[in-house]
Design a protein around this motif. Structure first.
Motif, PDB file in Angstrom:
ATOM      1  N   ARG A 175       0.832  -1.196   0.000  1.00 50.48           N
ATOM      2  CA  ARG A 175       0.000   0.000   0.000  1.00 50.48           C
ATOM      3  C   ARG A 175       0.876   1.258   0.000  1.00 50.48           C
ATOM      4  NH1 ARG A 175      -5.345   1.174   1.410  1.00 50.48           N
ATOM      5  NH2 ARG A 175      -5.647  -1.043   1.893  1.00 50.48           N
ATOM      6  N   GLU A 176       1.991   1.201   0.734  1.00 53.39           N
ATOM      7  CA  GLU A 176       2.894   2.343   0.778  1.00 53.39           C
ATOM      8  C   GLU A 176       3.413   2.696  -0.605  1.00 53.39           C
ATOM      9  OE1 GLU A 176       7.242   2.660   2.477  1.00 53.39           O
ATOM     10  OE2 GLU A 176       5.809   2.951   4.108  1.00 53.39           O
ATOM     11  N   ASP A 177       3.715   1.674  -1.416  1.00 50.22           N
ATOM     12  CA  ASP A 177       4.179   1.918  -2.784  1.00 50.22           C
ATOM     13  C   ASP A 177       3.120   2.668  -3.586  1.00 50.22           C
ATOM     14  OD1 ASP A 177       6.614   0.576  -2.394  1.00 50.22           O
ATOM     15  OD2 ASP A 177       5.705  -1.363  -2.898  1.00 50.22           O
ATOM     16  N   LEU A 178       1.868   2.273  -3.407  1.00 53.73           N
ATOM     17  CA  LEU A 178       0.786   2.903  -4.156  1.00 53.73           C
ATOM     18  C   LEU A 178       0.549   4.332  -3.671  1.00 53.73           C
ATOM     19  CD1 LEU A 178      -1.376   2.709  -6.287  1.00 53.73           C
ATOM     20  CD2 LEU A 178      -2.887   1.622  -4.605  1.00 53.73           C
ATOM     21  N   VAL A 179       0.573   4.530  -2.367  1.00 52.23           N
ATOM     22  CA  VAL A 179       0.404   5.880  -1.817  1.00 52.23           C
ATOM     23  C   VAL A 179       1.520   6.796  -2.320  1.00 52.23           C
ATOM     24  CG1 VAL A 179       0.437   7.256   0.298  1.00 52.23           C
ATOM     25  CG2 VAL A 179      -0.863   5.132   0.230  1.00 52.23           C
ATOM     26  N   LEU A 195      -0.051  13.904   4.532  1.00 50.14           N
ATOM     27  CA  LEU A 195       0.761  14.977   5.085  1.00 50.14           C
ATOM     28  C   LEU A 195       1.143  14.722   6.538  1.00 50.14           C
ATOM     29  CD1 LEU A 195      -0.895  18.208   3.615  1.00 50.14           C
ATOM     30  CD2 LEU A 195       1.262  17.154   2.951  1.00 50.14           C
ATOM     31  N   THR A 196       0.366  13.901   7.226  1.00 49.92           N
ATOM     32  CA  THR A 196       0.640  13.655   8.646  1.00 49.92           C
ATOM     33  C   THR A 196       1.014  12.199   8.906  1.00 49.92           C
ATOM     34  OG1 THR A 196      -1.745  13.334   9.047  1.00 49.92           O
ATOM     35  CG2 THR A 196      -0.856  15.531   9.431  1.00 49.92           C
ATOM     36  N   THR A 197       1.448  11.496   7.855  1.00 48.75           N
ATOM     37  CA  THR A 197       1.853  10.097   7.982  1.00 48.75           C
ATOM     38  C   THR A 197       3.242   9.926   7.387  1.00 48.75           C
ATOM     39  OG1 THR A 197      -0.455   9.392   7.739  1.00 48.75           O
ATOM     40  CG2 THR A 197       1.235   7.709   7.437  1.00 48.75           C
ATOM     41  N   ALA A 198       4.112   9.217   8.073  1.00 48.11           N
ATOM     42  CA  ALA A 198       5.457   8.957   7.562  1.00 48.11           C
ATOM     43  C   ALA A 198       5.444   7.701   6.690  1.00 48.11           C
ATOM     44  CB  ALA A 198       6.446   8.783   8.709  1.00 48.11           C
ATOM     45  N   PHE A 199       6.211   7.728   5.609  1.00 54.35           N
ATOM     46  CA  PHE A 199       6.350   6.589   4.702  1.00 54.35           C
ATOM     47  C   PHE A 199       7.842   6.320   4.518  1.00 54.35           C
ATOM     48  CE2 PHE A 199       2.403   8.765   3.636  1.00 54.35           C
ATOM     49  CZ  PHE A 199       1.481   7.734   3.740  1.00 54.35           C
ATOM     50  N   PRO A 200       8.483   5.669   5.483  1.00 62.85           N
ATOM     51  CA  PRO A 200       9.943   5.501   5.452  1.00 62.85           C
ATOM     52  C   PRO A 200      10.476   4.859   4.180  1.00 62.85           C
ATOM     53  CG  PRO A 200       9.037   4.817   7.569  1.00 62.85           C
ATOM     54  CD  PRO A 200       7.870   5.042   6.662  1.00 62.85           C
ATOM     55  N   GLY A 201       9.692   3.979   3.566  1.00 65.59           N
ATOM     56  CA  GLY A 201      10.175   3.295   2.371  1.00 65.59           C
ATOM     57  C   GLY A 201       9.987   4.074   1.085  1.00 65.59           C
ATOM     58  N   ALA A 202       9.267   5.183   1.143  1.00 65.40           N
ATOM     59  CA  ALA A 202       8.977   5.976  -0.060  1.00 65.40           C
ATOM     60  C   ALA A 202       9.968   7.141  -0.127  1.00 65.40           C
ATOM     61  CB  ALA A 202       7.537   6.480  -0.026  1.00 65.40           C
ATOM     62  N   ARG A 203      11.097   6.898  -0.742  1.00 63.07           N
ATOM     63  CA  ARG A 203      12.186   7.885  -0.697  1.00 63.07           C
ATOM     64  C   ARG A 203      11.822   9.200  -1.370  1.00 63.07           C
ATOM     65  NH1 ARG A 203      17.688   4.286  -1.849  1.00 63.07           N
ATOM     66  NH2 ARG A 203      17.483   2.902  -0.030  1.00 63.07           N
ATOM     67  N   LEU A 242       8.875  10.527  -1.833  1.00 60.92           N
ATOM     68  CA  LEU A 242       7.880  11.215  -1.024  1.00 60.92           C
ATOM     69  C   LEU A 242       8.537  11.868   0.186  1.00 60.92           C
ATOM     70  CD1 LEU A 242       4.770  11.190  -1.606  1.00 60.92           C
ATOM     71  CD2 LEU A 242       4.562   9.635   0.321  1.00 60.92           C
ATOM     72  N   GLU A 243       9.380  11.111   0.869  1.00 56.69           N
ATOM     73  CA  GLU A 243      10.013  11.631   2.073  1.00 56.69           C
ATOM     74  C   GLU A 243      11.041  12.710   1.759  1.00 56.69           C
ATOM     75  OE1 GLU A 243       9.056  11.035   5.268  1.00 56.69           O
ATOM     76  OE2 GLU A 243       7.411  10.084   4.182  1.00 56.69           O
ATOM     77  N   ALA A 244      11.625  12.670   0.565  1.00 58.01           N
ATOM     78  CA  ALA A 244      12.559  13.726   0.171  1.00 58.01           C
ATOM     79  C   ALA A 244      11.836  15.061   0.053  1.00 58.01           C
ATOM     80  CB  ALA A 244      13.232  13.373  -1.153  1.00 58.01           C
ATOM     81  N   GLN A 245      10.622  15.033  -0.504  1.00 60.68           N
ATOM     82  CA  GLN A 245       9.834  16.262  -0.599  1.00 60.68           C
ATOM     83  C   GLN A 245       9.371  16.723   0.790  1.00 60.68           C
ATOM     84  OE1 GLN A 245       9.527  18.177  -3.169  1.00 60.68           O
ATOM     85  NE2 GLN A 245      10.561  16.757  -4.544  1.00 60.68           N
ATOM     86  N   ARG A 246       9.012  15.779   1.648  1.00 62.59           N
ATOM     87  CA  ARG A 246       8.614  16.147   3.003  1.00 62.59           C
ATOM     88  C   ARG A 246       9.802  16.800   3.732  1.00 62.59           C
ATOM     89  NH1 ARG A 246       4.547  13.784   5.813  1.00 62.59           N
ATOM     90  NH2 ARG A 246       4.800  11.780   4.761  1.00 62.59           N
ATOM     91  N   ASP A 247      11.003  16.245   3.509  1.00 61.36           N
ATOM     92  CA  ASP A 247      12.195  16.791   4.143  1.00 61.36           C
ATOM     93  C   ASP A 247      12.477  18.203   3.629  1.00 61.36           C
ATOM     94  OD1 ASP A 247      14.481  16.214   5.933  1.00 61.36           O
ATOM     95  OD2 ASP A 247      15.676  16.452   4.122  1.00 61.36           O
ATOM     96  N   ARG A 248      12.294  18.402   2.317  1.00 53.48           N
ATOM     97  CA  ARG A 248      12.468  19.739   1.750  1.00 53.48           C
ATOM     98  C   ARG A 248      11.481  20.724   2.363  1.00 53.48           C
ATOM     99  NH1 ARG A 248      10.814  22.778  -3.105  1.00 53.48           N
ATOM    100  NH2 ARG A 248       9.426  21.099  -3.818  1.00 53.48           N
ATOM    101  N   ALA A 249      10.241  20.282   2.516  1.00 53.48           N
ATOM    102  CA  ALA A 249       9.225  21.140   3.118  1.00 53.48           C
ATOM    103  C   ALA A 249       9.569  21.457   4.574  1.00 53.48           C
ATOM    104  CB  ALA A 249       7.859  20.474   3.033  1.00 53.48           C
TER     105      ALA A 249
END
Length: 209
Positions: A58-62, A111-119, A121-128
């Protein structure tokens, strides 16, 4: 001479991937990230096995569905940093993020959930996040944002606003209350009129979602 099958198969696989991703965006936006993946496959017009071949978890799809959404989040922070008035940029950012959540239930959860395996996605969250740290610092230096505010408070605000996101007057009113609380006392009119409250029926409908 016959056409090689391999490129055709790759093209077909890519079409299926795009159909599943588009269906996921639609279903997540309406029902949230917990929607059954069988329903996503049905919406996409593919079998469940095809969905899982393209997206094993599911994480891959999200991650595929919300890569653009998370980029828009990071871009919104960057736009707020471009405002020479840091407090105005801060307030406009929070309003924009709440509006994004209201338009897309799945994004509100992403926006309020972490997805550690989705690099990606998390790169954009880190930028934000790093942009938000800078924005918060500027608003404090300007003497407008209270000193004990931390960037993580934005996540708390988004989680709270997500609960009433389907009733726009409700999240706008909540945001107005919170912005008054975030401001340094005396720097904003504490008696400024609040947005109109939501109708009871609209709020109840939002709560049942």
């Amino acid at each position: 001479m016959s056409t090689p099958a391999r490129p055709a198969l790759r093209a077909d696989a890519e079409r299926n991937r795009e159909r599943v991703t588009a269906a996921a965006r639609l279903m997540f936006a309406e029902h949230g990230l917990g929607v059954p993946l069988e329903d996503v496959a049905r919406q996409a017009g593919v079998g469940v096995a095809t969905l899982y071949r393209r997206f094993p978890t599911r994480e891959d799809l999200v991650a595929a569905a919300y890569e653009d959404g998370m980029t828009a989040y990071a871009d919104a922070v960057a736009a707020a940093l471009d405002d020479p008035d840091s407090w105005r940029g801060f307030c406009d950012l929070l309003e924009r993020l709440c509006a994004m959540q209201a338009a897309d239930r799945g994004l509100a959860e992403a926006l309020t959930t972490a997805f550690p395996g989705a690099r990606a996605l998390e790169a954009q969250r880190d930028r934000a996040y790093h942009g938000l740290v800078e924005l918060v610092s500027r608003a404090k230096v300007a003497g407008r944002l209270r000193r004990d505010f931390v960037p993580e408070d934005v996540t708390v605000l988004l989680a709270a606003a997500a609960g009433v996101a389907s009733a726009p007057p409700a999240w706008r009113r909540l945001l107005a209350y919170l912005l008054q609380a975030f401001a340094v006392p005396g720097t904003t009119p504490e008696t400024a009129p609040l947005p109109e409250p939501p109708a009871r029926g609209a709020l109840l409908r939002g709560m049942t979602r």
